[in-house]
Scaffold this motif. Structure first.
Motif, PDB file in Angstrom:
ATOM      1  N   GLN A 118     -43.115 -51.334  69.626  1.00 50.27           N
ATOM      2  CA  GLN A 118     -44.303 -50.667  70.161  1.00 50.27           C
ATOM      3  C   GLN A 118     -44.171 -50.369  71.655  1.00 50.27           C
ATOM      4  OE1 GLN A 118     -46.940 -49.645  68.216  1.00 50.27           O
ATOM      5  NE2 GLN A 118     -45.424 -50.199  66.658  1.00 50.27           N
ATOM      6  N   ARG A 119     -43.043 -50.729  72.237  1.00 51.76           N
ATOM      7  CA  ARG A 119     -42.812 -50.555  73.680  1.00 51.76           C
ATOM      8  C   ARG A 119     -43.909 -51.217  74.507  1.00 51.76           C
ATOM      9  NH1 ARG A 119     -38.474 -47.562  74.145  1.00 51.76           N
ATOM     10  NH2 ARG A 119     -37.993 -45.892  72.700  1.00 51.76           N
ATOM     11  N   PHE A 120     -44.262 -52.419  74.063  1.00 48.19           N
ATOM     12  CA  PHE A 120     -45.273 -53.231  74.739  1.00 48.19           C
ATOM     13  C   PHE A 120     -44.589 -54.538  75.116  1.00 48.19           C
ATOM     14  CE2 PHE A 120     -48.923 -56.291  74.368  1.00 48.19           C
ATOM     15  CZ  PHE A 120     -49.557 -55.888  75.525  1.00 48.19           C
ATOM     16  N   PHE A 121     -44.596 -54.869  76.409  1.00 50.43           N
ATOM     17  CA  PHE A 121     -43.810 -55.996  76.898  1.00 50.43           C
ATOM     18  C   PHE A 121     -44.664 -56.980  77.696  1.00 50.43           C
ATOM     19  CE2 PHE A 121     -41.114 -52.249  76.481  1.00 50.43           C
ATOM     20  CZ  PHE A 121     -40.160 -52.724  75.584  1.00 50.43           C
ATOM     21  N   PRO A 122     -45.595 -57.677  77.033  1.00 57.74           N
ATOM     22  CA  PRO A 122     -46.359 -58.700  77.744  1.00 57.74           C
ATOM     23  C   PRO A 122     -45.486 -59.937  77.966  1.00 57.74           C
ATOM     24  CG  PRO A 122     -46.839 -58.844  75.418  1.00 57.74           C
ATOM     25  CD  PRO A 122     -45.916 -57.646  75.611  1.00 57.74           C
TER      26      PRO A 122
END
Length: 172
Positions: free
Chosen positions: A92-96
């Motif tokens: 999802q190209r989400f990098f928390p």
């Protein structure tokens, strides 16, 4: 260690994903308490069941990436669950920041993609007996994992209590 992590990274928001067992609930409660003290907004808490947990982790990763977008995700799972979760976030190209208290090292090894774990952190108990790891490896053929030293101490404590005739049928 969790307090120090939150103070260092100062996430504005966090989501919590834990197995619906005492271990997970206690960790989630601790994070919620620290978050309230340190001004970290908890966007959601998910107490998940073991049945189908990998699919649940995939779904939660999608929800967090597309809707909530927390700066930190506290995720307790085994190594394969952590890898599924991190892989889905990456898709999802989400990098928390991803924080866990177990199995991160094994998840990284399983994945074969250590670069995917640049935002992942593991908090592990500190083993104060420097010789414990060597004695454990000599006896069991591998290094101790996660809570081995704590478990060993707990078993020794229980054995001593039983030997001393302590009545374990009553709380306290």
């Amino acid at each position: 260690a969790m307090r120090a992590f939150l103070v260092k990274f100062k996430p504005a928001s966090a989501a919590i994903i834990v197995p619906n067992v005492t271990f997970g609930i206690v960790h989630a409660d601790m994070l919620e308490k620290l978050a309230a003290e340190l001004g970290v907004k908890i966007t959601s808490r998910h107490n998940i069941e073991y049945a189908g947990y990998q699919e649940t982790l995939r779904s939660l990763a999608l929800k967090l990436a597309r809707i909530e977008k927390p700066r930190l995700v506290f995720c307790l799972s085994d190594y394969s669950g952590i890898d599924v979760f991190v892989s889905q976030l990456e898709t999802q190209r989400f990098f928390p920041l991803v924080l866990t208290t177990q199995h991160l090292d094994q998840a990284i090894a399983l994945s074969g993609r250590p670069e995917s774990y640049g935002q992942a952190y593991g908090i592990y108990p500190q083993i104060k007996d420097a010789d414990f790891s060597a004695r454990f490896a000599a006896r069991f053929g591998h290094a101790p994992r996660v809570y081995a030293a704590n478990g060993f101490d707990a078993v020794k404590f229980l054995a001593a209590a039983l030997s001393a005739g302590v009545d374990l049928s009553k709380p306290g």
